[in-house]
Structure formats: structure tokens, C-alpha cells
Design a protein around this motif. Structure first.
Motif, PDB file in Angstrom:
ATOM      1  N   GLN A 234       0.870  -1.180  -0.009  1.00 31.45           N
ATOM      2  CA  GLN A 234      -0.095  -0.081  -0.285  1.00 31.45           C
ATOM      3  C   GLN A 234       1.256   1.183   0.291  1.00 31.45           C
ATOM      4  O   GLN A 234       0.323   2.342  -1.430  1.00 31.45           O
ATOM      5  N   THR A 235       1.775   1.123   1.389  1.00 31.08           N
ATOM      6  CA  THR A 235       2.465   2.667   0.826  1.00 31.08           C
ATOM      7  C   THR A 235       3.575   2.387  -0.496  1.00 31.08           C
ATOM      8  O   THR A 235       3.859   3.619  -0.952  1.00 31.08           O
ATOM      9  N   TYR A 236       3.842   1.546  -0.916  1.00 35.85           N
ATOM     10  CA  TYR A 236       4.478   1.445  -2.760  1.00 35.85           C
ATOM     11  C   TYR A 236       3.453   2.192  -3.180  1.00 35.85           C
ATOM     12  O   TYR A 236       4.023   3.019  -4.388  1.00 35.85           O
ATOM     13  N   LEU A 237       2.356   1.236  -3.594  1.00 36.72           N
ATOM     14  CA  LEU A 237       0.891   1.588  -4.748  1.00 36.72           C
ATOM     15  C   LEU A 237       1.135   3.331  -4.880  1.00 36.72           C
ATOM     16  O   LEU A 237       0.686   4.004  -5.153  1.00 36.72           O
ATOM     17  N   THR A 238       0.486   3.741  -3.229  1.00 34.44           N
ATOM     18  CA  THR A 238       0.402   5.014  -3.167  1.00 34.44           C
ATOM     19  C   THR A 238       0.740   6.389  -3.751  1.00 34.44           C
ATOM     20  O   THR A 238       0.243   6.944  -4.026  1.00 34.44           O
ATOM     21  N   SER A 239       2.481   5.627  -3.474  1.00 33.50           N
ATOM     22  CA  SER A 239       3.065   6.639  -3.637  1.00 33.50           C
ATOM     23  C   SER A 239       3.525   6.480  -5.300  1.00 33.50           C
ATOM     24  O   SER A 239       3.273   8.206  -5.753  1.00 33.50           O
ATOM     25  N   LEU A 240       2.832   5.543  -5.647  1.00 34.55           N
ATOM     26  CA  LEU A 240       3.229   5.808  -6.944  1.00 34.55           C
ATOM     27  C   LEU A 240       2.213   6.279  -7.930  1.00 34.55           C
ATOM     28  O   LEU A 240       2.041   6.846  -9.245  1.00 34.55           O
ATOM     29  N   VAL A 241       1.263   5.539  -7.300  1.00 31.74           N
ATOM     30  CA  VAL A 241      -0.343   6.210  -7.956  1.00 31.74           C
ATOM     31  C   VAL A 241      -0.364   8.078  -7.519  1.00 31.74           C
ATOM     32  O   VAL A 241      -0.760   8.497  -8.705  1.00 31.74           O
ATOM     33  N   ASP A 242      -0.113   8.535  -6.553  1.00 25.04           N
ATOM     34  CA  ASP A 242       0.122   9.939  -5.739  1.00 25.04           C
ATOM     35  C   ASP A 242       1.507  10.726  -7.391  1.00 25.04           C
ATOM     36  O   ASP A 242       1.110  11.409  -8.066  1.00 25.04           O
ATOM     37  N   ILE A 266      -4.134  -2.140  -2.756  1.00 29.95           N
ATOM     38  CA  ILE A 266      -4.649  -1.262  -3.813  1.00 29.95           C
ATOM     39  C   ILE A 266      -5.939  -0.153  -3.451  1.00 29.95           C
ATOM     40  O   ILE A 266      -5.055   0.699  -3.839  1.00 29.95           O
ATOM     41  N   GLY A 267      -6.881  -1.025  -3.406  1.00 28.09           N
ATOM     42  CA  GLY A 267      -8.026   0.012  -3.088  1.00 28.09           C
ATOM     43  C   GLY A 267      -7.514   1.436  -2.319  1.00 28.09           C
ATOM     44  O   GLY A 267      -8.111   2.530  -1.993  1.00 28.09           O
ATOM     45  N   PRO A 387     -13.787  -0.249 -10.200  1.00 22.75           N
ATOM     46  CA  PRO A 387     -14.477  -0.350  -9.023  1.00 22.75           C
ATOM     47  C   PRO A 387     -15.256  -1.296  -8.680  1.00 22.75           C
ATOM     48  O   PRO A 387     -15.680  -1.863  -9.189  1.00 22.75           O
ATOM     49  N   ASN A 388     -14.788  -1.197  -6.883  1.00 20.44           N
ATOM     50  CA  ASN A 388     -15.489  -2.847  -7.156  1.00 20.44           C
ATOM     51  C   ASN A 388     -17.794  -2.658  -6.775  1.00 20.44           C
ATOM     52  O   ASN A 388     -17.933  -1.571  -6.876  1.00 20.44           O
ATOM     53  N   ASP A 389     -18.483  -3.638  -7.888  1.00 26.17           N
ATOM     54  CA  ASP A 389     -19.761  -3.495  -7.735  1.00 26.17           C
ATOM     55  C   ASP A 389     -20.463  -4.860  -6.783  1.00 26.17           C
ATOM     56  O   ASP A 389     -21.763  -4.500  -7.460  1.00 26.17           O
ATOM     57  N   ARG A 390     -19.732  -5.519  -6.347  1.00 24.39           N
ATOM     58  CA  ARG A 390     -19.774  -6.688  -5.703  1.00 24.39           C
ATOM     59  C   ARG A 390     -20.685  -6.700  -4.440  1.00 24.39           C
ATOM     60  O   ARG A 390     -19.395  -6.073  -3.572  1.00 24.39           O
ATOM     61  N   GLU A 391     -22.059  -6.586  -3.906  1.00 27.21           N
ATOM     62  CA  GLU A 391     -22.270  -6.864  -2.644  1.00 27.21           C
ATOM     63  C   GLU A 391     -21.063  -7.404  -1.494  1.00 27.21           C
ATOM     64  O   GLU A 391     -20.977  -7.229  -0.260  1.00 27.21           O
ATOM     65  N   SER A 392     -20.461  -8.915  -2.155  1.00 22.11           N
ATOM     66  CA  SER A 392     -19.811  -9.664  -0.919  1.00 22.11           C
ATOM     67  C   SER A 392     -18.152  -9.722  -1.596  1.00 22.11           C
ATOM     68  O   SER A 392     -17.555 -10.824  -0.562  1.00 22.11           O
ATOM     69  N   ASP A 394     -15.633  -6.575  -0.154  1.00 19.34           N
ATOM     70  CA  ASP A 394     -15.734  -5.983   0.943  1.00 19.34           C
ATOM     71  C   ASP A 394     -14.824  -4.805   0.688  1.00 19.34           C
ATOM     72  O   ASP A 394     -15.049  -3.662   1.097  1.00 19.34           O
ATOM     73  N   GLU A 395     -13.776  -5.133  -0.525  1.00 22.55           N
ATOM     74  CA  GLU A 395     -12.811  -4.271  -1.085  1.00 22.55           C
ATOM     75  C   GLU A 395     -13.356  -2.991  -1.337  1.00 22.55           C
ATOM     76  O   GLU A 395     -14.022  -2.953  -2.517  1.00 22.55           O
ATOM     77  N   LEU A 396     -12.391  -1.210  -1.990  1.00 20.68           N
ATOM     78  CA  LEU A 396     -13.049  -0.550  -3.026  1.00 20.68           C
ATOM     79  C   LEU A 396     -12.798  -0.632  -4.069  1.00 20.68           C
ATOM     80  O   LEU A 396     -13.658  -0.129  -5.469  1.00 20.68           O
ATOM     81  N   VAL A 397     -11.362  -2.542  -4.890  1.00 19.51           N
ATOM     82  CA  VAL A 397     -11.680  -2.366  -6.531  1.00 19.51           C
ATOM     83  C   VAL A 397     -11.755  -3.993  -5.946  1.00 19.51           C
ATOM     84  O   VAL A 397     -11.096  -4.841  -4.827  1.00 19.51           O
ATOM     85  N   MET A 398     -12.146  -4.252  -7.314  1.00 20.40           N
ATOM     86  CA  MET A 398     -12.345  -5.684  -7.600  1.00 20.40           C
ATOM     87  C   MET A 398     -10.939  -5.723  -9.487  1.00 20.40           C
ATOM     88  O   MET A 398     -11.120  -5.084  -9.680  1.00 20.40           O
ATOM     89  N   PRO A 399     -10.804  -7.202  -9.254  1.00 19.26           N
ATOM     90  CA  PRO A 399     -10.273  -7.420 -11.041  1.00 19.26           C
ATOM     91  C   PRO A 399     -11.799  -7.138 -12.388  1.00 19.26           C
ATOM     92  O   PRO A 399     -12.250  -6.976 -11.818  1.00 19.26           O
TER      93      PRO A 399
END
Length: 427
Positions: A234-242, A266-267, A387-392, A394-399
Motif C-alpha cells: 500500500q505504501t509503495y502504490l500510494t507513492s506510485l499512484v500519487d 490497492i484500493g 471499482p468494486n460492484d459486488r456486495e460480497s 468488501d474492498e474498494l476495487v476488484m479485478p
């Protein structure tokens, strides 16, 4: 086929982490129970969630068969895993051992328990290729249906080389056993697919100064392959995304697409860096294709449909990561029992040797144990995050739906690979 109920049925010792990294242990156990039941056309075997902590016994009696699973907590420690496996074999007298998601525990069980006692052992979602590549660990009664980091490296490298315009990458990995094990095959397979690896760096777990590191990498390559797990991801991706979104640098990122916990990181990185998780925000992050062992939406076939719906209804979540390899492991055991009618370890191991597993979420006959090392080969997919669209889930993103498929032959470490020193055909 012989009636095995009269002999007491098949007794399986299931050893996974439940109190530490408990989600991984539960995923592996749920998948195994689902695969076992699938051979008999049944829904996944229900399991009391509290039983994970107490060492539950699960009895499953389909038709004229009987299976007893004895669960033990490995606590994600090799010493505890060895103690648990010893008790399962010596005291419980199990016929089969299954489990472990960490390679260190699996190797300890192989060396100290499974091989010395000549017990069939199917590993869980262990990542190290060496378990089915090193002659010290591989064996005629050691099987792995689960995918591993060598297969991830081969699949992602082929995708980058064949399906993208990336011609040079930088390898950035965590400085632990996981990163040190994964980096060499990534380098070798990337270069074999025509992608130049211009540099390599290892950073300690919990590293927090990625911005300067990524700015330096941006001057050397147009893409980075990150080999991380846990919160360092998460730390790595936060810096990369920003950095990508702000224009500080422009690095396409390729990674492994993990299960729920890692996908949550990731989310979280996207939300921290961009404030929201939308398709537009994800696009600005320049996250490239990610390799997946399995996620619920990567395969469109009746067996996967049944698995996903049954797993979601029974266990309250969607199957991902280790779930499919675990399913294949349970399916293989039941298939061997049905084919032989025997509880004898020699008979079951002989049937499983070279077996094509008929029922799997990746499709019919989608896993085959290779005769040179008892590693099952199977297809891998490449997906992006959406972006996640599945109720089961719980994360912000999905494949996303798959953007590429890598064939079993291309994903599997072949017999003539320099790291493949296991050859069971000579035994």
C-alpha cells in the motif's frame, strides 16, 4: 469400487494458519472442502467459523463414502506446523495431510513429517517454486495444485513481452524471503520475453520513502514490476499512484493481483492518493495488467458458476487467490478415492501422479500434475483493477474481466528450466 465406509473412511489432517493470517487459512480450507464436495455434486461443506480456533472435526458422508477432516492451527510458524503435523500423523493417524500457505512451514512439514512418515501431503497456497523444484522437498507423495510465484513471474513476463509496448522495466522488491525468491525468476523470464531489466532494488518491509526511489526509477525505465506484500504494497502504490496522477513521473506498474487483503491495500492506496476510486482515477494511476492465480470473475464455465455461488452462499464471501488451487486439491483427493476405491496412501499417490483433475473452477480438466515434480499446471489470467460492484467483496476495487490469458504450458516452470532440479520420473 470398494466401499471405504466400512474401513472408517479417509481421514485428512488440515493444517492452516487460523489465528494468525487467519483469512488465508480459511480461504484454503473453504476451497478444499468445496473441491471435495464437488466430486459428489454437493454444495460446499458448511463449517462452523468458531471451529477454526478450536480444531474442529468435519465429517462428510457423500453417498457410500466417508471423509473426516481434522483441523489444526499452524499459527503461521514452522515449529507449530511441525508439531501439528506430527500430532495429526502420529496421534490422529490421518491418511492425508493438506495445507500451509507459508513456504517455510510447508518445507518443515515435508522434511520432518510427510517424507519421514511416507504420508501424502498436498500443500496449500505456498509461494516458493522450490517446493516442487528442489529434490530436497519434492517427492512422489508431495503434491501442489496451487499456483506459485514462479508461475506468476512467467505469466506476467509473457504478458508484458507479448501484449504491451513496454520494452524495459525496473524490478523493485521487498527485502525478505518473498522478494528475494521472486526477483530472480522475474528477471530471467522478463529477459526471455524480450524485456530489458534495467535495474533491481530491494527495500525493507515497511519502507516509506518510495517517492524518491520511483523518481529515480522513472529516469531509467518506463515501467516497474513491484514485488510486495502486506502494507508495504500500500505504501509503495500510494507513492506510485500519487506520482503518476500528479505528473511527477510516468511509470506503468505491473504487480501480482492478490486476494481480499492485498486488493484492499490497492484500493486504499488509490483512495489515499486520489481521494476517490473511480474508473478515471484508476486510469490516471497507470496501473498496468496484474497477474492473478484466481479470482471469481476470471473464468466463465458451469463449474466456476457453481463454485462461486455455493462458496458465496456458504461462506459469505467471494473466492479468490488460494481458493481455486485449494478446490483442485480437494477435488483431486476425492477423484483418487473414487478411481481406486482405496484408502491406502500408496494407491492414492499412484493415482494422483500425473492426474488431470476433472473438476476445477478454471474448467473441466484444467489442472494436471506434472510427472516430473507433482506440480499442477493451469492457466493464469491478467486483469486490471476496477471499482468494486459486488456486495460480497468488501474492498474498494476488484479485478476486471481478464485482459489476457496465459496458457498452462507458458505459465508452468518446464522440465528443462535451470531452476527445475526435481525429476520424479527417475524415482
Amino acid at each position: 469400487v470398494e466401499d471405504v465406509v466400512g474401513e472408517g473412511g479417509l481421514k485428512i489432517g488440515v493444517l492452516n494458519p487460523y489465528s494468525v493470517i487467519g483469512r488465508w487459512g480459511k480461504i484454503s480450507t473453504w476451497g478444499f472442502l468445496s473441491g471435495l464436495a464437488s466430486v459428489y455434486g454437493d454444495d460446499p461443506i458448511p463449517l462452523n467459523p468458531d471451529g477454526f480456533w478450536a480444531g474442529e472435526r468435519v465429517v462428510y458422508e457423500p453417498e457410500d463414502r466417508r471423509y473426516e477432516m481434522v483441523l489444526r492451527d499452524s499459527t503461521y510458524k514452522p515449529s507449530t506446523a511441525e508439531e501439528g503435523a506430527t500430532a495429526l500423523v502420529a496421534d490422529e493417524e490421518v491418511d492425508v495431510l493438506y495445507g500451509m500457505v507459508d513456504s517455510s512451514s510447508a518445507i518443515r512439514v515435508i522434511e520432518q513429517v510427510a517424507k519421514p512418515t511416507d504420508t501424502i501431503y498436498l500443500t496449500g497456497g505456498t509461494s516458493s517454486p522450490s517446493i516442487t523444484a528442489n529434490p530436497d522437498y519434492c517427492g512422489r507423495k508431495v503434491f501442489r495444485a496451487n499456483e506459485h510465484i514462479g508461475m506468476e513471474a512467467r505469466a506476467l513476463s509473457k504478458y508484458i513481452g507479448d501484449e504491451t509496448d513496454t520494452d524495459e522495466v525496473y524490478l523493485l522488491a521487498v527485502d525478505n524471503t518473498y522478494g528475494r525468491t521472486a526477483a530472480p525468476p522475474y528477471r530471467r523470464y522478463l529477459e526471455a520475453n524480450g524485456v530489458e531489466v534495467v535495474g533491481e532494488r530491494f527495500v525493507p518491509g515497511g519502507f516509506g520513502e518510495f517517492r524518491a526511489v520511483l523518481e529515480d526509477i522513472d529516469e531509467q525505465a518506463n515501467a516497474v514490476v513491484g514485488v510486495f506484500a502486506g502494507r508495504t504494497m500500500q505504501t509503495y502504490l500510494t507513492s506510485l499512484v500519487d506520482g503518476n496522477a500528479s505528473g511527477a513521473f510516468d511509470l506503468r506498474a505491473h504487480n501480482v493481483l492478490p486476494g481480499a487483503v492485498g486488493t484492499g491495500f490497492i484500493g486504499g492506496a488509490l483512495e489515499t492518493a486520489l481521494g476517490e476510486v473511480t474508473e478515471e482515477a484508476i486510469e490516471s494511476a497507470n496501473l498496468g495488467g496484474m497477474v492473478t492465480r484466481y479470482h471469481w470473475n476470471q473464468y466463465d464455465n458451469p463449474m466456476n458458476d457453481d463454485f462461486v455461488s455455493g462458496y458465496e452462499e456458504t461462506y459469505g464471501t467471494l473466492p479468490a487467490l488460494f481458493a481455486c488451487g485449494a478446490f483442485a486439491s480437494g477435488s483431486a483427493v476425492a477423484q483418487a478415492v473414487e478411481a481406486t476405491g482405496s484408502l491406502d496412501g500408496d494407491d492414492l499417490a499412484e493415482e494422483m501422479y500425473g492426474m488431470t483433475i476433472e473438476k476445477t473452477p478454471k474448467g473441466e480438466n484444467a489442472y494436471t500434475f506434472q510427472d516430473y515434480n507433482n506440480q499442477a499446471k493451469s492457466e493464469m489470467t491478467i486483469a486490471e483493477v476496477v471499482p468494486n460492484d459486488r456486495e460480497s467483496w468488501d474492498e474498494l476495487v476488484m479485478p476486471s474481466e481478464p485482459v489476457a490469458r496465459i496458457s498452462p504450458d507458458d505459465a508452468t516452470i518446464p522440465r528443462d528450466d535451470p531452476d527445475m532440479t526435481c525429476d520424479l520420473t527417475a524415482q
